[in-house]
Scaffold this active site. Structure first.
Site, PDB file in Angstrom:
ATOM      1  N   CYS A   1     -14.981   1.040 -12.994  1.00  0.00           N
ATOM      2  CA  CYS A   1     -15.314  -0.364 -12.730  1.00  0.00           C
ATOM      3  C   CYS A   1     -16.779  -0.690 -12.981  1.00  0.00           C
ATOM      4  O   CYS A   1     -17.104  -1.818 -13.376  1.00  0.00           O
ATOM      5  CB  CYS A   1     -14.891  -0.742 -11.317  1.00  0.00           C
ATOM      6  SG  CYS A   1     -13.094  -0.731 -11.162  1.00  0.00           S
TER       7      CYS A   1
ATOM      8  N   ASP B   1     -16.826  -2.778  -5.656  1.00  0.00           N
ATOM      9  CA  ASP B   1     -15.635  -2.073  -5.138  1.00  0.00           C
ATOM     10  C   ASP B   1     -15.922  -0.962  -4.125  1.00  0.00           C
ATOM     11  O   ASP B   1     -15.255   0.096  -4.150  1.00  0.00           O
ATOM     12  CB  ASP B   1     -14.806  -1.495  -6.304  1.00  0.00           C
ATOM     13  CG  ASP B   1     -14.300  -2.562  -7.258  1.00  0.00           C
ATOM     14  OD1 ASP B   1     -14.596  -3.747  -7.042  1.00  0.00           O
ATOM     15  OD2 ASP B   1     -13.622  -2.215  -8.228  1.00  0.00           O
TER      16      ASP B   1
ATOM     17  N   LYS C   1     -11.072  -9.168  -7.649  1.00  0.00           N
ATOM     18  CA  LYS C   1     -10.771  -9.000  -9.081  1.00  0.00           C
ATOM     19  C   LYS C   1      -9.506  -8.174  -9.253  1.00  0.00           C
ATOM     20  O   LYS C   1      -9.305  -7.197  -8.547  1.00  0.00           O
ATOM     21  CB  LYS C   1     -11.970  -8.346  -9.784  1.00  0.00           C
ATOM     22  CG  LYS C   1     -12.331  -6.939  -9.285  1.00  0.00           C
ATOM     23  CD  LYS C   1     -13.630  -6.488  -9.920  1.00  0.00           C
ATOM     24  CE  LYS C   1     -13.996  -5.057  -9.672  1.00  0.00           C
ATOM     25  NZ  LYS C   1     -13.067  -4.041 -10.175  1.00  0.00           N
TER      26      LYS C   1
END
Ligand code: TIU
Length: 224
Positions: free
Chosen positions: A163, A25, A130
């Site tokens: 995350c 990310d 995701k």
């Protein structure tokens, strides 16, 4: 024989052919002003220190021809995959899907959703989109790793306690060994950075290992 990578709680037995670099990310929405991270009230500068060491490591991994995988958190433009609870949480002034400085927040295809230019993927590096915090939930990451014979993950990205931690816990339960690089992960909260890493390596490495990128780069250089 590859040398062991210095790490805590003990050295990491690196197997390059069975190891992938997983960059989580590193999106404009989390690392640049005007994105989703800032809309939650965070200071994006806390994350930006992870960019330079991750770039250096990424270049070394590309030279060594290791598997490299990137992830992005985000949702379909119609928001059909967005849990109502995630949309409502925190009662923010701006919500996922709202127009902001880099397009609609956390929506696939928008400029803010994409990976920062410093770490942009090149051809042959899978990008996993995701909908959640963990990279295994509702994605094909597990299949992609298994088809390539990957059993180890070197993990970079943001944020350490959200995350990164969620993904490492998911990976651990699926049988992967994870080495998390403390200089290549970032949190908006210094205390969560520290504790997020301690939680991984405590109890004999309950979720995995914690190391530094220089150690990985040194091992890759020595093997050339
Ligand atoms: N808010 C926060 O710390 N993180 C996220 O929402 N997503 C990720 O960590 N990628």
């Amino acid at each position: 024989m590859m040398p062991l990578i210095p790490a805590e709680p003990y050295p990491f037995d690196f197997e390059p052919a069975a190891c992938a670099l997983l960059i989580i990310d590193m999106q404009r929405d989390f690392l640049e002003p005007g994105g989703f991270g800032e809309s939650l009230g965070n200071d994006v500068n806390q994350l930006r220190r992870a960019i330079a060491p991750t770039r250096h490591l990424l270049e070394a991994m590309r030279s060594a021809a290791l598997t490299i995988i990137h992830t992005r958190e985000g949702h379909r433009p119609d928001l059909a995959d967005l849990p109502p609870a995630k949309l409502k949480r925190g009662n923010p002034s701006l919500r996922i899907g709202d127009e902001a400085a880099m397009g609609r927040l956390l929506v696939r295809g928008e400029p803010g959703h994409d990976i920062i230019p410093e770490l942009y993927p090149i051809a042959g590096e899978p990008v996993i989109d995701k909908p959640g915090k963990g990279a295994f939930y509702a994605t094909d990451l597990d299949a992609i790793l298994k088809h390539r014979g990957i059993r180890q993950l070197i993990v970079c990205g943001v944020t350490t306690e959200v995350c990164v931690n969620t993904t490492v816990r998911e990976a651990n339960d699926r049988g992967f060994d994870c080495l998390v690089l403390e200089d290549c992960v970032g949190s908006y909260f210094p205390e969560f950075q520290e504790m997020g890493l301690k939680m991984i390596k405590a109890q004999g490495g309950i979720f995995g290992w914690v190391g530094r990128s220089e150690a990985v780069v040194a091992v890759l250089r020595a093997a050339r």
